[in-house]
Write a protein that holds these residues in place. Structure first.
Motif, PDB file in Angstrom:
ATOM      1  N   ILE B 190       0.823  -1.221   0.000  1.00 17.82           N
ATOM      2  CA  ILE B 190       0.000   0.000   0.000  1.00 17.82           C
ATOM      3  C   ILE B 190       0.853   1.266   0.000  1.00 17.82           C
ATOM      4  CG2 ILE B 190      -1.959  -1.129   1.146  1.00 17.82           C
ATOM      5  CD1 ILE B 190      -1.021   0.226   3.763  1.00 17.82           C
ATOM      6  N   ILE B 193      -0.046   3.913  -2.648  1.00 15.50           N
ATOM      7  CA  ILE B 193      -1.319   4.589  -2.341  1.00 15.50           C
ATOM      8  C   ILE B 193      -1.109   5.660  -1.272  1.00 15.50           C
ATOM      9  CG2 ILE B 193      -3.595   4.239  -1.270  1.00 15.50           C
ATOM     10  CD1 ILE B 193      -3.660   1.481  -2.637  1.00 15.50           C
ATOM     11  N   ALA B 241      -9.356   4.435  -1.832  1.00 12.15           N
ATOM     12  CA  ALA B 241      -8.236   3.898  -2.618  1.00 12.15           C
ATOM     13  C   ALA B 241      -7.795   2.527  -2.104  1.00 12.15           C
ATOM     14  CB  ALA B 241      -7.065   4.881  -2.588  1.00 12.15           C
TER      15      ALA B 241
END
Lengths: 254, 254
Positions: B190, B193, B241
Motif C-alpha cells: 500500500i 497509495i 483507494a
C-alpha cells in the motif's frame, strides 16, 4: 588491549511521530537497554525524535561520536514516512545506495508473493553507502550497520530478531550486575539509610524507585555494581539496616 | 496576539537510571504526549538521561530554549539519588531554596505520620529559586514550575495528578486532529497509495505503523491535520483507494 575497567557506552535514537503523539507506547527502549546490559554495554542516553530529516540527522551526529555504539529504531520500512536511511546517510555525508545482498534477500522473500519485488519493497534494500546488513528472519528486510551505527526496525518483534543476530558481536566490558529488593516502605523514611549504606560501600550505587500499589506506597531498591562480592556485601548490609528499622524486605523486589 | 497557526512545542527530559537499564518501562512519555496534544502543544523531542547532574543540566539547557515548554519526569523525591532540583538550578544558574508553601504543605501532610517532617522529607520542599509549585493531591510533595520548565514526578500516577493541575493553564495552539484506520494489509503493498494520497491532500500527514498480530502482518494508518474538513476528506480518499485495491479497512484501527 582495553582495560577490563573500561566502560562501553551506547545511545539510542527512537524515530517516530507515533511515540511523540502518545499513540504508541515505546517498547524498544527497555528491550535494547536490557540486551545491551547483557553485552556489557551501558545505555547512557535516549532521544526520541520526529520523522524529520534534520531532527534525525542532528541526533545521530550528536550521539554517534559521544558513545561507542549508536542504535536507532524505526523508519526503515517501505512507506513514504520511512526516512531513517536517508537521514543517516545525510548525517554521514554519504549517498544512499541499493545493497546487492539486501536486494537478493528481498527478491527471494517476495518471489512467491503477489507483485514480487516492487519499487516500494526495494526501498528496504537502500542503505547509506558502506553499510553492512543485520539479518532479520522475521520479515526479510534486514537491519543496517554502518560503522558504530545500528539501524533497527520500529516493530519490537523485528528488533528482537535483529538484536539476536547481533548478540556476541559487539565488544563490551564487564556487565553491570544488579540486585533488587523491595518493600511497602516509605521512601522518605528510609532515605537516610540508603544514603549511609551507599556511602559505606564504594563501587555500588543504590537507586530507589517508589510505587503505589494496592492502595499502599512502597519502594524497590536497585543495587548496582560491576563486582559481585561488593554487590552482595552492599545488599546484605542494606537488608540488615532496613530490617533493624522495622521494615519487611522482599528479595527480588515487589 | 499570536497567529492561530502558530505551533506550540514542548520537549521532555525523562530522568532515571531505571529506564536506561531496561528495568522500568517508561509510561510518562505517552502520558505527557497525549496530555500535551489535548492542550494544543506538540511534543517534539524526548531525551532520557541518567541520574547525573551534568547530563540533566545539559539536556535541560539544550531543550528549554528550543521549545515553548519543557517537562522533566523523575528525581524529585526524598532520596539521595533524587537530584533533579539541584541539576535544574545548576542549569539555570540559581541557588536551591526551601519553598515556604511547599514546606507548609509537607508539614501538614506529615503531621500525623511517624517522624513528622524529617530532613529527608523536607528535601521535597527544595526548589530552584524563583519557582512556583504544581499541586499534587496524591502524595503531598508538589511538582515545580520555573519559567517554562515543569518538574514532574517519576511515578506515573503522581505525574497524572500534576498534569491534571496544569490542565488549561498553558497557552497552546490548534490541537492536531488525528484519525486512524487499520487493516491486515502489507505496508509494502500500500506504500504507493499512501504516498499519492498524502501528496494530493495538502495539510495532512499520513503515518504508517506496521504490526504483527495473530500470526498476520498489518498496518495502522494515522492521518493528522489541524483542519477537520481536510482531515475527513483525506481519510475518505484513503479508505476508497485502499478498498479499490482489495483491502478490508477497519475504521479506528486494529
Amino acid at each position: 588491549m582495553n582495560s577490563p575497567d573500561r566502560i562501553w557506552t551506547a545511545a539510542l535514537v527512537v524515530i517516530g511521530d507515533e511515540i511523540l503523539s502518545g499513540r504508541t507506547h515505546d517498547k524498544n527502549i527497555a528491550q535494547i537497554a536490557s540486551w545491551l546490559q547483557v553485552q556489557g554495554i551501558r545505555l547512557c542516553e535516549v532521544r526520541v525524535v520526529a520523522d524529520d530529516m534534520d531532527a534525525i540527522a542532528d541526533a545521530v551526529n550528536a550521539l554517534r561520536t559521544a558513545h561507542d555504539y549508536l542504535f536507532t529504531t524505526g523508519g526503515i520500512g517501505p512507506t513514504h514516512d520511512d526516512i531513517t536511511v536517508d537521514a543517516v546517510a545525510h548525517a554521514l555525508g554519504v549517498p544512499v545506495v541499493i545493497h546487492p545482498e539486501a536486494r537478493a534477500i528481498l527478491e527471494d522473500y517476495y518471489k512467491d508473493r503477489p507483485g514480487g519485488l516492487t519499487e516500494a519493497r526495494l526501498r528496504m534494500a537502500r542503505v547509506p553507502e558502506g553499510a553492512d546488513l543485520i539479518p532479520n528472519r522475521m520479515s526479510g528486510a534486514p537491519g543496517i550497520k554502518h560503522g558504530n551505527i545500528h539501524l533497527m526496525a520500529g516493530v519490537p518483534h523485528i528488533t528482537a530478531q535483529m538484536l539476536d543476530a547481533l548478540t556476541g558481536t559487539l565488544e563490551g566490558g564487564v556487565p553491570l550486575l544488579t540486585e533488587t529488593i523491595g518493600g511497602f516502605m516509605m521512601e522518605s523514611e528510609i532515605a537516610d539509610i540508603l544514603r549511609e549504606i551507599e556511602k559505606a560501600h564504594e563501587g555500588c550505587q543504590i537507586g530507589s524507585y517508589p510505587f503505589f500499589r494496592e492502595g499502599r506506597v512502597g519502594a524497590n531498591l536497585v543495587i548496582r555494581s560491576t563486582d559481585s562480592k561488593l554487590l552482595s556485601n552492599c545488599v546484605d548490609a542494606l537488608i540488615q539496616a532496613l530490617e533493624e528499622a522495622g521494615n519487611d524486605v522482599t528479595p527480588g523486589g515487589i
